[in-house]
Motif scaffolding. Structure first.
Motif, PDB file in Angstrom:
ATOM      1  N   ASP A   3     -13.378 -15.680  22.119  1.00 56.99           N
ATOM      2  CA  ASP A   3     -14.582 -15.192  21.450  1.00 56.99           C
ATOM      3  C   ASP A   3     -14.246 -13.879  20.731  1.00 56.99           C
ATOM      4  OD1 ASP A   3     -17.102 -14.254  20.741  1.00 56.99           O
ATOM      5  OD2 ASP A   3     -18.029 -14.940  22.604  1.00 56.99           O
ATOM      6  N   PRO A   4     -14.516 -13.779  19.427  1.00 60.18           N
ATOM      7  CA  PRO A   4     -14.212 -12.532  18.701  1.00 60.18           C
ATOM      8  C   PRO A   4     -15.023 -11.336  19.207  1.00 60.18           C
ATOM      9  CG  PRO A   4     -15.403 -14.067  17.295  1.00 60.18           C
ATOM     10  CD  PRO A   4     -15.062 -14.801  18.552  1.00 60.18           C
ATOM     11  N   ARG A   5     -16.158 -11.608  19.830  1.00 62.90           N
ATOM     12  CA  ARG A   5     -16.970 -10.513  20.375  1.00 62.90           C
ATOM     13  C   ARG A   5     -16.249  -9.831  21.534  1.00 62.90           C
ATOM     14  NH1 ARG A   5     -22.280 -13.305  22.048  1.00 62.90           N
ATOM     15  NH2 ARG A   5     -20.718 -14.668  22.912  1.00 62.90           N
ATOM     16  N   ILE A   6     -15.513 -10.608  22.314  1.00 63.02           N
ATOM     17  CA  ILE A   6     -14.759 -10.035  23.436  1.00 63.02           C
ATOM     18  C   ILE A   6     -13.633  -9.160  22.898  1.00 63.02           C
ATOM     19  CG2 ILE A   6     -13.207 -10.582  25.352  1.00 63.02           C
ATOM     20  CD1 ILE A   6     -15.043 -12.906  26.019  1.00 63.02           C
ATOM     21  N   ARG A   7     -12.986  -9.623  21.843  1.00 60.09           N
ATOM     22  CA  ARG A   7     -11.916  -8.830  21.222  1.00 60.09           C
ATOM     23  C   ARG A   7     -12.476  -7.494  20.727  1.00 60.09           C
ATOM     24  NH1 ARG A   7      -9.389  -7.966  16.237  1.00 60.09           N
ATOM     25  NH2 ARG A   7      -7.141  -7.768  16.398  1.00 60.09           N
ATOM     26  N   THR A   8     -13.615  -7.535  20.051  1.00 54.59           N
ATOM     27  CA  THR A   8     -14.266  -6.316  19.556  1.00 54.59           C
ATOM     28  C   THR A   8     -14.636  -5.407  20.723  1.00 54.59           C
ATOM     29  OG1 THR A   8     -15.147  -7.495  17.649  1.00 54.59           O
ATOM     30  CG2 THR A   8     -16.236  -5.440  18.239  1.00 54.59           C
ATOM     31  N   LEU A   9     -15.142  -5.995  21.780  1.00 56.71           N
ATOM     32  CA  LEU A   9     -15.527  -5.233  22.967  1.00 56.71           C
ATOM     33  C   LEU A   9     -14.309  -4.526  23.570  1.00 56.71           C
ATOM     34  CD1 LEU A   9     -17.929  -4.595  24.809  1.00 56.71           C
ATOM     35  CD2 LEU A   9     -17.351  -6.624  26.124  1.00 56.71           C
ATOM     36  N   LYS A  10     -13.191  -5.221  23.647  1.00 57.06           N
ATOM     37  CA  LYS A  10     -11.965  -4.622  24.190  1.00 57.06           C
ATOM     38  C   LYS A  10     -11.482  -3.474  23.309  1.00 57.06           C
ATOM     39  CE  LYS A  10     -10.081  -8.599  26.642  1.00 57.06           C
ATOM     40  NZ  LYS A  10      -8.968  -9.564  26.713  1.00 57.06           N
ATOM     41  N   ILE A  11     -11.538  -3.652  22.008  1.00 59.51           N
ATOM     42  CA  ILE A  11     -11.093  -2.610  21.079  1.00 59.51           C
ATOM     43  C   ILE A  11     -11.970  -1.377  21.210  1.00 59.51           C
ATOM     44  CG2 ILE A  11     -10.913  -1.988  18.633  1.00 59.51           C
ATOM     45  CD1 ILE A  11     -10.010  -4.934  18.155  1.00 59.51           C
ATOM     46  N   LYS A  12     -13.280  -1.565  21.181  1.00 56.74           N
ATOM     47  CA  LYS A  12     -14.209  -0.433  21.283  1.00 56.74           C
ATOM     48  C   LYS A  12     -14.080   0.272  22.629  1.00 56.74           C
ATOM     49  CE  LYS A  12     -16.259  -1.022  17.294  1.00 56.74           C
ATOM     50  NZ  LYS A  12     -16.112  -0.077  16.210  1.00 56.74           N
ATOM     51  N   THR A  13     -13.840  -0.492  23.684  1.00 58.12           N
ATOM     52  CA  THR A  13     -13.640   0.085  25.010  1.00 58.12           C
ATOM     53  C   THR A  13     -12.396   0.973  25.014  1.00 58.12           C
ATOM     54  OG1 THR A  13     -14.695  -1.817  26.072  1.00 58.12           O
ATOM     55  CG2 THR A  13     -13.273  -0.446  27.461  1.00 58.12           C
TER      56      THR A  13
END
Length: 118
Positions: A3-13
């Motif tokens: 899921d690209p949302r998880i990737r974005t979440l990991k980056i922002k984290t």
């Protein structure tokens, strides 16, 4: 498929975690520099050396508000993602992001605190 949302979440984290650590590092560096300046003064070191050390201190102090502003922005972005992506609560990345949010919160300015004076 990831899921690209998880990737974005990991980056922002990661960004929030890095900025919080960076801010603490600059604050620690400034404190050490203050101690070094005081030691130089106590030892009667040359005025030129003391001035140079004070310049280094000012450089460290200038970085703290910059880190603070970037941290506040990244923190708010991550918080919005967590609020809008509640369906990802079961994901490991979501739990990590919540943990980082709690850890980074203590590095944020308190209400009424000016970013320039941090």
């Amino acid at each position: 498929m990831s899921d690209p949302r998880i990737r974005t979440l990991k980056i922002k984290t990661g960004v929030v975690k890095r900025l919080a650590k960076e801010k603490v590092t600059y604050e620690r560096e400034a404190a050490q520099q203050r101690d070094r300046i005081q030691k130089f003064k106590d030892q009667g070191k040359d005025e030129y050396d003391i001035r140079k050390q004070e310049e280094v201190l000012q450089e460290s102090l200038m970085m703290v508000p910059d880190c603070q502003r970037r941290l506040v922005k990244a923190f708010e972005e991550l918080k919005k993602i967590l609020e809008s992506e509640q369906d990802l609560k079961e994901a490991e990345a979501y739990a990590e992001a919540e943990k980082v949010i709690l850890e980074a919160e203590i590095q944020l300015p308190q209400p009424g605190e000016d970013l320039k004076t941090c």
